[in-house]
Design a protein around this motif. Structure first.
Motif, mmCIF file in Angstrom:
data_model
loop_
_atom_site.group_PDB
_atom_site.id
_atom_site.type_symbol
_atom_site.label_atom_id
_atom_site.label_comp_id
_atom_site.label_asym_id
_atom_site.label_seq_id
_atom_site.Cartn_x
_atom_site.Cartn_y
_atom_site.Cartn_z
ATOM 1 N N UNK A 1 0.842 -1.208 0.000
ATOM 2 C CA UNK A 1 0.000 0.000 0.000
ATOM 3 C C UNK A 1 0.873 1.253 0.000
ATOM 4 N N UNK A 2 1.962 1.208 0.758
ATOM 5 C CA UNK A 2 2.871 2.355 0.810
ATOM 6 C C UNK A 2 3.466 2.616 -0.575
ATOM 7 N N UNK A 3 3.885 1.542 -1.237
ATOM 8 C CA UNK A 3 4.468 1.688 -2.575
ATOM 9 C C UNK A 3 3.446 2.229 -3.572
ATOM 10 N N UNK A 4 2.213 1.797 -3.415
ATOM 11 C CA UNK A 4 1.163 2.227 -4.339
ATOM 12 C C UNK A 4 0.556 3.573 -3.929
ATOM 13 N N UNK A 5 1.050 4.137 -2.828
ATOM 14 C CA UNK A 5 0.528 5.416 -2.348
ATOM 15 C C UNK A 5 -0.919 5.334 -1.876
ATOM 16 N N UNK A 6 -1.320 4.153 -1.409
ATOM 17 C CA UNK A 6 -2.705 3.964 -0.957
ATOM 18 C C UNK A 6 -2.822 4.082 0.558
ATOM 19 N N UNK A 7 -4.046 4.350 1.016
ATOM 20 C CA UNK A 7 -4.269 4.363 2.461
ATOM 21 C C UNK A 7 -4.611 2.950 2.927
ATOM 22 N N UNK A 8 -4.484 2.730 4.212
ATOM 23 C CA UNK A 8 -4.822 1.433 4.802
ATOM 24 C C UNK A 8 -5.878 1.641 5.883
ATOM 25 N N UNK A 9 -6.666 0.597 6.178
ATOM 26 C CA UNK A 9 -7.658 0.719 7.258
ATOM 27 C C UNK A 9 -6.970 1.005 8.589
ATOM 28 N N UNK A 10 -7.649 1.707 9.498
ATOM 29 C CA UNK A 10 -7.004 2.141 10.750
ATOM 30 C C UNK A 10 -6.684 1.000 11.708
ATOM 31 N N UNK A 11 -7.183 -0.204 11.442
ATOM 32 C CA UNK A 11 -6.906 -1.314 12.371
ATOM 33 C C UNK A 11 -5.785 -2.229 11.881
ATOM 34 N N UNK A 12 -4.963 -1.765 10.959
ATOM 35 C CA UNK A 12 -3.877 -2.598 10.428
ATOM 36 C C UNK A 12 -2.531 -2.350 11.096
ATOM 37 N N UNK A 13 -2.198 -1.074 11.232
ATOM 38 C CA UNK A 13 -0.809 -0.766 11.597
ATOM 39 C C UNK A 13 -0.744 0.476 12.483
ATOM 40 N N UNK A 14 0.405 0.641 13.144
ATOM 41 C CA UNK A 14 0.637 1.811 13.997
ATOM 42 C C UNK A 14 1.956 2.486 13.608
ATOM 43 N N UNK A 15 2.065 3.750 13.997
ATOM 44 C CA UNK A 15 3.312 4.474 13.748
ATOM 45 C C UNK A 15 4.271 4.259 14.924
ATOM 46 N N UNK A 16 5.402 4.950 14.902
ATOM 47 C CA UNK A 16 6.440 4.768 15.931
ATOM 48 C C UNK A 16 5.936 5.078 17.340
ATOM 49 N N UNK A 17 4.876 5.893 17.410
ATOM 50 C CA UNK A 17 4.338 6.247 18.724
ATOM 51 C C UNK A 17 3.186 5.351 19.165
ATOM 52 N N UNK A 18 2.886 4.350 18.347
ATOM 53 C CA UNK A 18 1.827 3.426 18.723
ATOM 54 C C UNK A 18 0.445 3.898 18.345
ATOM 55 N N UNK B 1 -2.614 4.427 15.631
ATOM 56 C CA UNK B 1 -3.080 3.824 14.373
ATOM 57 C C UNK B 1 -2.833 4.776 13.200
ATOM 58 N N UNK B 2 -2.429 4.239 12.064
ATOM 59 C CA UNK B 2 -2.196 5.067 10.882
ATOM 60 C C UNK B 2 -3.048 4.591 9.723
ATOM 61 N N UNK B 3 -3.426 5.529 8.866
ATOM 62 C CA UNK B 3 -4.079 5.150 7.609
ATOM 63 C C UNK B 3 -3.147 5.448 6.435
ATOM 64 N N UNK B 4 -2.139 6.302 6.674
ATOM 65 C CA UNK B 4 -1.104 6.538 5.668
ATOM 66 C C UNK B 4 -0.074 5.412 5.806
#
Lengths: 348, 348
Positions: free
Chosen positions: B192-209, B211-214
């Motif tokens: 998704x990152x390579x394709x410049x797409x957003x992701x659902x908020x329950x998939x991943x977190x940033x360095x601060x924990x 949730x991210x959609x980017x």
């Protein structure tokens, strides 16, 4: 709303055992069943607690559960046995299955007991903790009443299908997973409906299979994480019921609603003897190191600490062992009536 | 973007085996490893497919993987063994572990092999399907590289920790669960990152924990269903690594990035012999009845049918067995270079 009563665990245990004995059960069997129920109250899993004595007593009274079951254990291979529960209380049957699984494991390194003709066994963690206390890794699964739609379907097929695994540690809390494989228990949806609250869209669906946020419209809950929880649910159904040919999913009766038919529940009980792999004391220290590192992870926003799975329940147990177990006013009323019926006054 | 090449599975298999033999591996071991990889391409799990030959060949070349491992199996109890993989390819080691687990199960009814000093084994389903073909219920778990935050934490602790279980059926497709215990694989976030797409908020977190959609902000993926997937992940880490004292979670090297250290992976391989419980032919018919009912459930909006877990992969395998396996242009380039290096031309 009336406040819950705070009742010491030992009073609940003594009362529960006396109730079961009043239905015709043997003392040691009644003791075990009461202990399993009250342990759930202590751990804060009140849905599996002492209030179930009322349900069981009613089912025992009309012959849908058997107060004097003749449990028959058949050892099939060095590590395999089948236990026929003869429709006794699931708690006693699974306690016995756990004992047999540990016996097999002591010899063969692992023991599996497939249980048939059983009933609701309460919280699976009770049995996996029994095994962990003997330096074994306990694994218990059960099928259960059908509340969950399959991934892609709009009618119920699986139960909430609990799975528990417990692993001993040394100074750190032991690992004790005990969970339903649905996203949430149906009870949570029911509670939201009663309170007039909305629910998150990934919890439940309506009769047409559409996600609902109005809890009143909920027909069934969904598997955790969609296709993954669906697979786990089917796995548990198969291991719990299909090795012995017990009914699965839609064929399992609803214990609170069906007053004509016996329950034919199946369970899967497995013990791994850690000493087959290494010195259990070393193993426990290894787990301690793992959990020490785990707990040192910085927390995410909204969290104060990282807990080992099962740790919140252990803390609640420590607390309730001192304060007593909170029993809801309506359950006090229910159990007081039951106590009056069986001439064993409820200690509220 | 260039189209993928469609290459017949047998050509990929022959080539893969020749590559592994060119690194010094024995013919039969090379054959097994190539078969495991290509089976993933057939099933559509291309992330575990033949392109990994390049990674393995590079690690074999510099001694981080062992082309001539001396596997040592120690039977510890009637149903328990430990297999030391001597840093060979995880595919060969786990194939052997599966064989030993079935051997133990034939006798004791269940067999567990704890594997140590292993490497990435590809898709776990390969081994559980081996067992299902012998009327056994196969269960395989492995720890893996650390990509998942614990529930409540903001630093990675667990691997995506795969678990596979396969159960034979008769005319219906067999049940074959093979899943990571994270909500999604990290590869999906990367894509998704390579394709410049957003992701659902329950998939991943940033360095601060948080949730991210980017997808570009994603640091780690989260456990499936929060606390539940977290518990499953820890369970798999323990069973895969702690029975034999292998490294866990944060101590596991990243095979694509770490070119200084060997991988010390652990796996858990278990076979249940169905014949210990009942006639396997009856059992398979029982599973058929279950799946026939399951597939008759009306579908939810957006679905055309209910599939048994693993059925989509079986269909893809049937299709790709005819059409060939699509290999991405960049992987064709990668494998062509590898083939040139080892004088085994890639069949594109």
């Amino acid at each position: 709303m009336a406040q819950p009563a705070l009742i010491p665990a030992d009073k609940l245990r003594t009362w529960g055992s006396a109730i079961f004995q009043a239905t015709g059960m043997a003392t040691n069997e009644a003791d075990v069943c009461a202990d399993v129920l009250v342990d759930s109250n202590l751990r804060g899993i009140d849905t599996h607690g002492i209030y179930l004595a009322n349900l069981y007593a009613r089912r025992l009274k009309i012959g849908l559960m058997n107060p004097k079951p003749n449990l028959t254990f058949e050892k099939r291979r060095a590590a395999i046995g089948v236990l026929d529960g003869d429709f006794g209380l699931g708690q006693w049957i699974t306690y016995e299955a756990t004992r047999h699984a540990m016996e097999l494991a002591k010899d063969a390194g692992i023991g599996v007991v497939a249980v048939k003709n059983s009933n609701h066994f309460g919280a699976a963690a009770y049995y996996t903790q029994m095994m962990a206390r003997h330096d074994m890794i306990g694994l218990v699964m059960s099928d259960g009443e059908c509340d969950v739609v399959p991934f892609g379907g709009r009618e119920k097929f699986c139960g909430t299908d609990p799975i528990s695994l417990c692993v001993p540690a040394d100074k750190q809390p032991w690992f004790c997973m005990d969970m339903a494989t649905s996203e949430v228990a149906f009870g949570k949806v029911r509670a939201a409906a009663e309170a007039g609250k909305t629910i998150p869209p990934n919890w439940a669906v309506d009769r047409n299979g559409n996600p609902v946020t109005d809890a009143k419209q909920a027909y069934a809950v969904v598997p955790m994480s969609g296709a993954k929880g669906y697979a786990l649910g089917i796995m548990i159904e198969i291991l719990s019921s299909q090795l012995t040919g017990m009914p699965f999913g839609p064929h399992i009766i609803r214990k609170f609603d069906d007053w004509d038919n016996k329950s034919f529940l199946g369970h899967y009980v497995q013990a791994i003897d850690i000493s087959a792999f290494c010195d259990p004391a070393d193993f426990r220290k290894r787990i301690d190191r793992m959990f020490t590192e785990l707990k040192a992870i910085p927390t995410a926003p909204g969290f104060n600490e990282i807990m080992v799975p099962g740790e919140p329940e252990e803390r609640r147990k420590a607390e309730r062992s001192k304060t007593g177990c909170p029993i809801r006013a309506e359950d006090v009323a229910l159990l007081t009536r039951l106590g009056a019926d069986l001439a064993v006054p409820f200690p509220a």
